[in-house]
Structures are given as structure tokens and as C-alpha cells.
Design a protein around this motif. Structure first.
Motif, mmCIF file in Angstrom:
data_model
loop_
_atom_site.group_PDB
_atom_site.id
_atom_site.type_symbol
_atom_site.label_atom_id
_atom_site.label_comp_id
_atom_site.label_asym_id
_atom_site.label_seq_id
_atom_site.Cartn_x
_atom_site.Cartn_y
_atom_site.Cartn_z
ATOM 1 N N GLN A 124 1.281 -11.240 -1.322
ATOM 2 C CA GLN A 124 1.605 -12.216 -2.386
ATOM 3 C C GLN A 124 1.023 -11.782 -3.735
ATOM 4 O O GLN A 124 1.698 -11.837 -4.768
ATOM 5 C CB GLN A 124 0.974 -13.536 -1.971
ATOM 6 C CG GLN A 124 1.687 -14.768 -2.470
ATOM 7 C CD GLN A 124 0.932 -15.995 -1.962
ATOM 8 O OE1 GLN A 124 0.531 -16.055 -0.793
ATOM 9 N NE2 GLN A 124 0.696 -16.943 -2.830
ATOM 10 N N MET A 125 -0.231 -11.314 -3.717
ATOM 11 C CA MET A 125 -0.883 -10.938 -4.983
ATOM 12 C C MET A 125 -0.337 -9.614 -5.535
ATOM 13 O O MET A 125 -0.251 -9.437 -6.742
ATOM 14 C CB MET A 125 -2.406 -10.871 -4.794
ATOM 15 C CG MET A 125 -3.058 -12.220 -4.658
ATOM 16 S SD MET A 125 -2.735 -13.320 -6.084
ATOM 17 C CE MET A 125 -1.593 -14.450 -5.395
ATOM 18 N N VAL A 126 0.044 -8.702 -4.650
ATOM 19 C CA VAL A 126 0.659 -7.457 -5.142
ATOM 20 C C VAL A 126 2.001 -7.811 -5.796
ATOM 21 O O VAL A 126 2.335 -7.309 -6.879
ATOM 22 C CB VAL A 126 0.850 -6.430 -4.003
ATOM 23 C CG1 VAL A 126 1.726 -5.268 -4.462
ATOM 24 C CG2 VAL A 126 -0.504 -5.895 -3.526
ATOM 25 N N GLU A 137 -1.668 -0.568 -8.080
ATOM 26 C CA GLU A 137 -2.387 0.070 -6.977
ATOM 27 C C GLU A 137 -3.034 -1.021 -6.128
ATOM 28 O O GLU A 137 -3.592 -1.975 -6.658
ATOM 29 C CB GLU A 137 -3.472 0.994 -7.567
ATOM 30 C CG GLU A 137 -4.454 1.501 -6.533
ATOM 31 C CD GLU A 137 -5.366 2.606 -7.062
ATOM 32 O OE1 GLU A 137 -4.949 3.369 -7.967
ATOM 33 O OE2 GLU A 137 -6.499 2.708 -6.559
ATOM 34 N N PHE A 138 -2.956 -0.853 -4.810
ATOM 35 C CA PHE A 138 -3.619 -1.816 -3.924
ATOM 36 C C PHE A 138 -4.698 -1.116 -3.105
ATOM 37 O O PHE A 138 -4.453 -0.047 -2.531
ATOM 38 C CB PHE A 138 -2.614 -2.483 -2.978
ATOM 39 C CG PHE A 138 -3.303 -3.341 -1.943
ATOM 40 C CD1 PHE A 138 -3.867 -4.558 -2.303
ATOM 41 C CD2 PHE A 138 -3.431 -2.907 -0.630
ATOM 42 C CE1 PHE A 138 -4.552 -5.334 -1.368
ATOM 43 C CE2 PHE A 138 -4.118 -3.680 0.315
ATOM 44 C CZ PHE A 138 -4.676 -4.898 -0.053
ATOM 45 N N SER A 139 -5.890 -1.735 -3.034
ATOM 46 C CA SER A 139 -6.986 -1.197 -2.214
ATOM 47 C C SER A 139 -7.396 -2.200 -1.144
ATOM 48 O O SER A 139 -7.847 -3.299 -1.478
ATOM 49 C CB SER A 139 -8.229 -0.930 -3.074
ATOM 50 O OG SER A 139 -8.055 0.189 -3.875
ATOM 51 N N PRO A 140 -7.284 -1.830 0.135
ATOM 52 C CA PRO A 140 -7.878 -2.657 1.183
ATOM 53 C C PRO A 140 -9.362 -2.316 1.261
ATOM 54 O O PRO A 140 -9.722 -1.250 1.766
ATOM 55 C CB PRO A 140 -7.130 -2.211 2.448
ATOM 56 C CG PRO A 140 -6.609 -0.845 2.135
ATOM 57 C CD PRO A 140 -6.592 -0.633 0.658
ATOM 58 N N ALA A 157 2.709 -3.792 4.118
ATOM 59 C CA ALA A 157 3.060 -5.026 3.396
ATOM 60 C C ALA A 157 2.848 -4.854 1.896
ATOM 61 O O ALA A 157 3.650 -5.325 1.079
ATOM 62 C CB ALA A 157 2.221 -6.184 3.925
ATOM 63 N N ALA A 158 1.759 -4.166 1.509
ATOM 64 C CA ALA A 158 1.470 -3.982 0.077
ATOM 65 C C ALA A 158 2.548 -3.107 -0.573
ATOM 66 O O ALA A 158 3.007 -3.385 -1.692
ATOM 67 C CB ALA A 158 0.093 -3.351 -0.099
ATOM 68 N N ILE A 159 2.965 -2.069 0.130
ATOM 69 C CA ILE A 159 4.007 -1.183 -0.438
ATOM 70 C C ILE A 159 5.327 -1.958 -0.521
ATOM 71 O O ILE A 159 6.045 -1.917 -1.528
ATOM 72 C CB ILE A 159 4.144 0.111 0.403
ATOM 73 C CG1 ILE A 159 2.830 0.913 0.361
ATOM 74 C CG2 ILE A 159 5.309 0.969 -0.098
ATOM 75 C CD1 ILE A 159 2.744 2.078 1.326
ATOM 76 N N GLU A 160 5.626 -2.702 0.535
ATOM 77 C CA GLU A 160 6.834 -3.532 0.565
ATOM 78 C C GLU A 160 6.838 -4.519 -0.623
ATOM 79 O O GLU A 160 7.869 -4.770 -1.254
ATOM 80 C CB GLU A 160 6.856 -4.288 1.910
ATOM 81 C CG GLU A 160 8.006 -5.239 2.132
ATOM 82 C CD GLU A 160 9.341 -4.524 2.166
ATOM 83 O OE1 GLU A 160 9.365 -3.369 2.635
ATOM 84 O OE2 GLU A 160 10.348 -5.124 1.698
ATOM 85 N N ALA A 161 5.633 -5.024 -0.960
ATOM 86 C CA ALA A 161 5.529 -6.004 -2.052
ATOM 87 C C ALA A 161 5.551 -5.332 -3.428
ATOM 88 O O ALA A 161 5.569 -6.013 -4.449
ATOM 89 C CB ALA A 161 4.239 -6.803 -1.890
ATOM 90 N N GLY A 162 5.511 -3.997 -3.474
ATOM 91 C CA GLY A 162 5.669 -3.317 -4.767
ATOM 92 C C GLY A 162 4.543 -2.384 -5.187
ATOM 93 O O GLY A 162 4.603 -1.829 -6.293
ATOM 94 N N ALA A 163 3.522 -2.205 -4.353
ATOM 95 C CA ALA A 163 2.443 -1.271 -4.746
ATOM 96 C C ALA A 163 2.984 0.156 -4.748
ATOM 97 O O ALA A 163 3.590 0.586 -3.760
ATOM 98 C CB ALA A 163 1.264 -1.388 -3.787
ATOM 99 N N ASN A 164 2.771 0.885 -5.842
ATOM 100 C CA ASN A 164 3.231 2.275 -5.862
ATOM 101 C C ASN A 164 2.092 3.252 -5.572
ATOM 102 O O ASN A 164 2.325 4.445 -5.423
ATOM 103 C CB ASN A 164 3.925 2.628 -7.187
ATOM 104 C CG ASN A 164 3.040 2.364 -8.358
ATOM 105 O OD1 ASN A 164 2.446 1.295 -8.455
ATOM 106 N ND2 ASN A 164 2.921 3.327 -9.246
ATOM 107 N N ILE A 165 0.861 2.717 -5.485
ATOM 108 C CA ILE A 165 -0.286 3.528 -5.042
ATOM 109 C C ILE A 165 -1.043 2.692 -4.014
ATOM 110 O O ILE A 165 -1.309 1.501 -4.250
ATOM 111 C CB ILE A 165 -1.241 3.848 -6.208
ATOM 112 C CG1 ILE A 165 -0.498 4.570 -7.338
ATOM 113 C CG2 ILE A 165 -2.423 4.688 -5.727
ATOM 114 C CD1 ILE A 165 -1.301 4.743 -8.606
#
Ligand code: KIV
Ligand code: ZN
Length: 512
Positions: A124-126, A137-140, A157-165
């Protein structure tokens, strides 16, 4: 053709989380401009929601930087993400970096959420961040201690939501190189949409393995490395940029990748960061330590004289050593000085250049040669200062083997002169106690260090003090050919920084 590994510098964000490393806005801009010159792909400029100071620093860096991407950090909170975007949106190439813990231990004790909630929240946040910015960019957080199957799900899920890194942090520096490389391999094999994102790594140095883990990740297919100049950062620090870059370059035969870093600027950049943060570089530090290219043993010296390659795997010049010795004397002009300062990473306004030029001339009259280190000290003294509530007007000290050390000090406080005198255990103690009494301050001295910044007995003394008061810790620096004057200047500089901190506190840094 070799592939590129992107260098993501986080000196101004994670590096600034080193205890006592806080920099003011002007200092951060200087570092950012130097990082851009160095050729880093991304500059993580700060964590805007943390404080007004952080927000302003990111905003001003975003306005100035042209080539590198400027990234702002945010927790997975709408308020953080909006604040980060507000700070960075003016950049030519803006980026948002959002993070959320994924290890069970963080879920249970910090977030108090279950895995499904975290998975949904991250996505949701990405998605929200992507509505604002094209580069997310998303970092777990604590990825290396996250249950792998869950980690793969979150990344997908993060890539699906739009994270490109997607960035894999070894937040607590727990991983070992074989294990971390294997994790990167598994991510590449198990996350279905991983080809839609750049795979990045972010390693901490708690076990001294941050660089080794980052390199293992590159071998396994990571194509962005997050690192800091001199390896500064939270606790034991982050992967050192200069070590990662030079390992990739020197052992290109093993890694088969390139970076865009202008390696001959590594040493001047290391010096700048060390001076500004007050964090010294250990002499035996790889690439940028004072001993990194000095050969002590007779056998080694003999080999070097015959052919440098006998004991040198890279040249000092390739990382910017050896270009820092004498260049300027008293007959050098303003133009030569300006050129030299630009090379060292300082772009000054004409007014600042005037002041630096006056000090340079005075020093050149006194000492025959003026070295790069002297110039850095003058710029630090004249330009990169916080607003000065306190100013040193004069200092007179008597000390010796048969006298009680005594200091007479005159200070300007908010433009009004105040004088006083006092004793101490030694001349430095007498000076500091007298300054504390005149200013009515009660800061605790946590560190005091003197360094002769160039060789010879006519060298400038560089003094660093660390003071603590009301929960704030700051570093003050002073330079002068007289080490007692340098000490007084460093102490007064630290008091000014404490004043500045009172006005611009770092609000929620501790929570990260
Ligand atoms: O170490 C860490 O996990 C971090 C994140 C914010 C990427 O610094
Ligand atoms: Zn970190």
C-alpha cells in the motif's frame, strides 16, 4: 561488455547516524556536491520527517544537484512519504526510499503486526509513493534475518506495487558473505518479477563484513550497492564506498562490473567527510588511511624501488593520494587558490573566497608551503561554520613545569565582549574551564584530540572536541598554528553547535 553496478551513497543519511556525526545544512551541501563530482549514481540526502533541519538539507541538496539522483528516506507512513516527497520533488532526478521491517523479531516487538498486515502495508505504501514519484526504492528492514519465503513475498508485492529498486539490508550486520550471496541468488531465482527491479544491497559492519557481504552480493547479481564514505554509519558503520569501488576496479577480473566513480577523488572526499563530521580515519584503513600506501619494511621498500607492482596492487594516484602535497606558496594568486579549492570539492562564493584568500596569504607568509590539508582547515574555519553566538577575541595562557596553568580569555557573546581568567590542571583545562565560566555553559567534554595536519613543527594544529549537553552531542573543530588557540577555537565552535542544536533538534532519529 562489463555491466554497471550503481553506487548509492548514504553518507548524508545513514552516515549521519554515526554518533556525533551530525552536519549542518551548509556542510551537507558541500558533501553532496563532492559526491556528485565523485560520480555516485544516487545521493541519499536525509530523512526529511526526522527534523526541520533534515528537511531543509534534503530540499537544498535537491535544488543544487544536477547529475546524481537525490533520494529521501521515509518510513512506510503517509506523513513520512509526503514530507520526503516535498523535500526532494525539486530535484532533477528525485527518488523516494521507503522501508518497513520484515523480520519476525521486529514484527513482534517493534511493529506488533503479523506478516499479512506487513505485506499489505508495504504494498500500500509503495503504491502511495509511486503516485508521487516515478522512482521508488523499497527496503525490507532486517532482511537478512527475515524468513526467506516471507521476504520473497514482500519483495514481489513491492515490485508489483511499483518499486523499481528493491534493497536488501543487512540491518544489524549479521550475515556472512557466503550466506548473503546465497540470499541474493535465491531472491533472483524465487521472486517472479525480480527482473522488473534493480536489486540493491545495504550492509552494516557489526562483524566487520559489510564490504565482503556487499561484494558477495555483486557476484550473486546485485546491481546497486549502498555505502558511505569512510564506512561511517549507524553503530559500526556501513560498507565503505572507497573499499567497495576499489575492490570492484582492482579485481575487475573477478567481478566483471564497472562503476562510474572517479576514483582519483576518493581521497579528497574521504578527507572532507572526516573533517566535517569530526570522525577521524584510522591510519590502517584500506584505500584512504594514512598508512594505506606507505611501505615500512626494508624488503618491501626495496621491491617498490625496483618495480612498484611488487607490493602495490593499485597506485596511490588512482585514489587521489600524492596529489595532495605542496602546490601553493605565497606568490600564488586568487585564481590558483580557487582552482585548487574546487578540486578539493569547495565551491565558494566570491565573499567566502576573499576571506579564505586572506587567511591563505597570512599562512603562506608564515610557513613557506601551504598544503591541501591547510586549505581544508581554513575553509572549515572560515566558511563551514554554524552561526556564531560565541566568538574568541583573544587567549593568553601561561604554563610550564613550575607555574600553575592559567588562561585569560576574552569572548564576544552576542556581540558583547566578556573577559575572565582561571586555573586548570593543564593549559587546555584552564582554557576550557575559563570559557565555560564566561559563557555560563556546563557542557561535558567527551573527547579531545589534537592532530598536526601537515608535517613539521610549523604545522597547523587541528583540534577536535566533542561536547555533550542536554542530550545533544556535537563535534567542534579549530585549527591554528598554536594548538592552544586551536583548542579554544574548537571548544567555542562546539558551544556554537550546541546552540544551533538547541534551535534545530534532531527529533525522531533515535526511533530508526
Ligand atoms: O540498515 C537499514 O536497514 C537501513 C534502512 C533504512 C535501509 O538503513
Ligand atoms: Zn542502514
Amino acid at each position: 561488455m562489463a555491466e554497471y553496478v550503481q553506487i548509492f551513497d548514504t553518507t548524508l543519511r545513514d552516515g549521519e547516524q554515526s554518533p556525533g556525526a551530525t552536519m549542518n545544512v551548509e556542510e551537507k551541501i558541500q558533501v553532496a556536491l563532492q559526491l556528485e563530482r565523485l560520480g555516485v549514481d544516487s545521493i541519499e540526502a536525509g530523512f526529511p520527517v526526522a527534523s526541520e533541519g533534515d528537511f531543509q538539507a534534503v530540499r537544498r541538496i535537491a535544488e543544487r544537484i544536477q547529475d546524481s539522483k537525490v533520494v529521501a528516506l521515509a518510513r512506510c507512513e503517509k506523513m513520512d512519504i509526503e514530507r520526503a516527497w516535498d523535500a526532494v520533488r525539486v530535484a532533477r532526478r528525485p527518488g523516494l526510499h521507503v522501508f518497513l521491517s520484515t523480520s519476525d523479531i521486529h514484527l513482534r516487538y517493534q511493529l506488533r503486526k503479523d506478516r499479512q498486515e506487513v505485506l499489505d502495508w508495504a504494498a500500500q505504501m509503495v503504491r502511495f509513493a509511486r503516485q508521487l514519484c516515478d522512482d521508488v526504492e523499497f527496503s525490507p528492514m532486517d532482511a537478512s534475518r527475515t524468513e526467506p519465503t516471507f521476504l520473497f513475498q514482500v519483495l514481489e508485492a513491492a515490485i508489483e506495487a511499483g518499486a523499481n529498486i528493491v534493497n536488501i539490508p543487512d540491518t544489524v550486520g549479521y550475515a556472512t558473505p557466503d550466506e548473503f550471496g546465497e540470499l541474493i541468488r535465491q531472491i533472483r531465482n524465487s521472486v517472479a518479477n525480480i527482473d522488473k527491479a534493480t536489486l540493491s544491497v545495504h550492509c552494516h559492519n557489526d562483524l566487520g563484513l559489510a564490504v565482503a557481504n556487499s561484494l558477495a552480493a555483486v557476484l550473486a547479481g546485485a546491481r546497486q550497492v549502498e555505502c558511505t564514505i569512510n564506512g561511517i554509519g549507524e553503530r559500526a558503520g556501513n560498507a565503505a564506498l572507497e573499499e567497495v569501488v576499489m575492490a570492484l576496479k582492482t579485481r575487475a577480473d573477478r567481478f566483471g562490473v564497472e562503476t562510474r566513480i572517479r576514483t582519483e577523488l576518493l581521497y579528497p572526499t574521504s578527507r572532507m567527510v572526516s573533517r566535517i563530521t569530526g570522525i577521524p580515519v584510522q591510519p590502517n584503513k584500506a584505500i584512504v588511511g594514512a598508512n594505506a600506501f606507505s611501505h615500512e619494511s626494508g624488503i618491501h621498500q626495496d621491491g617498490i624501488l625496483k618495480d612498484k607492482r611488487t607490493y602495490e596492487i593499485m597506485t596511490p594516484e588512482s585514489v587521489g593520494w600524492g596529489q595532495t602535497s605542496l602546490v601553493l606558496g605565497k606568490h600564488s594568486g586568487r585564481h590558483a587558490l580557487k582552482d585548487r579549492l574546487e578540486k578539493l570539492g569547495y565551491e565558494l562564493t566570491p565573499e567566502d573566497l576573499d576571506r579564505v584568500f586572506q587567511r591563505f596569504k597570512a599562512l603562506a607568509d608564515k610557513n613557506k608551503d601551504v598544503y591541501d590539508e591547510d586549505l581544508e582547515a581554513i575553509v572549515e574555519d572560515e566558511v563551514l561554520r554554524v552561526p556564531e553566538k560565541y566568538k574568541l577575541v583573544y587567549l593568553h595562557v601561561t604554563s610550564g613545569s613550575v607555574t600553575v596553568p592559567t588562561a585569560s580569555v576574552k569572548l564576544e557573546i552576542d556581540g558583547v565582549e566578556h573577559a575572565g581568567a582561571g586555573f586548570g590542571i593543564g593549559p587546555v583545562d584552564a582554557t576550557f574551564q575559563t570559557i565555560a565560566r564566561i559563557t555560563g555553559t556546563k557542557a561535558k567534554l567527551k573527547r579531545f584530540a589534537i592532530n598536526a595536519i601537515t608535517g613539521g613543527s610549523d604545522a597547523q594544529g587541528e583540534v577536535t572536541v566533542r561536547l555533550e549537553a542536554n542530550g545533544h552531542e556535537v563535534v567542534g573543530q579549530g585549527t591554528h598554528p598554536d594548538v592552544l588557540v586551536a583548542s579554544a577555537k574548537a571548544y567555542v565552535n562546539a558551544l556554537n553547535r550546541l546552540e544551533y542544536r538547541k534551535r534545530y533538534p534532531l527529533q525522531i532519529k533515535e526511533e530508526m
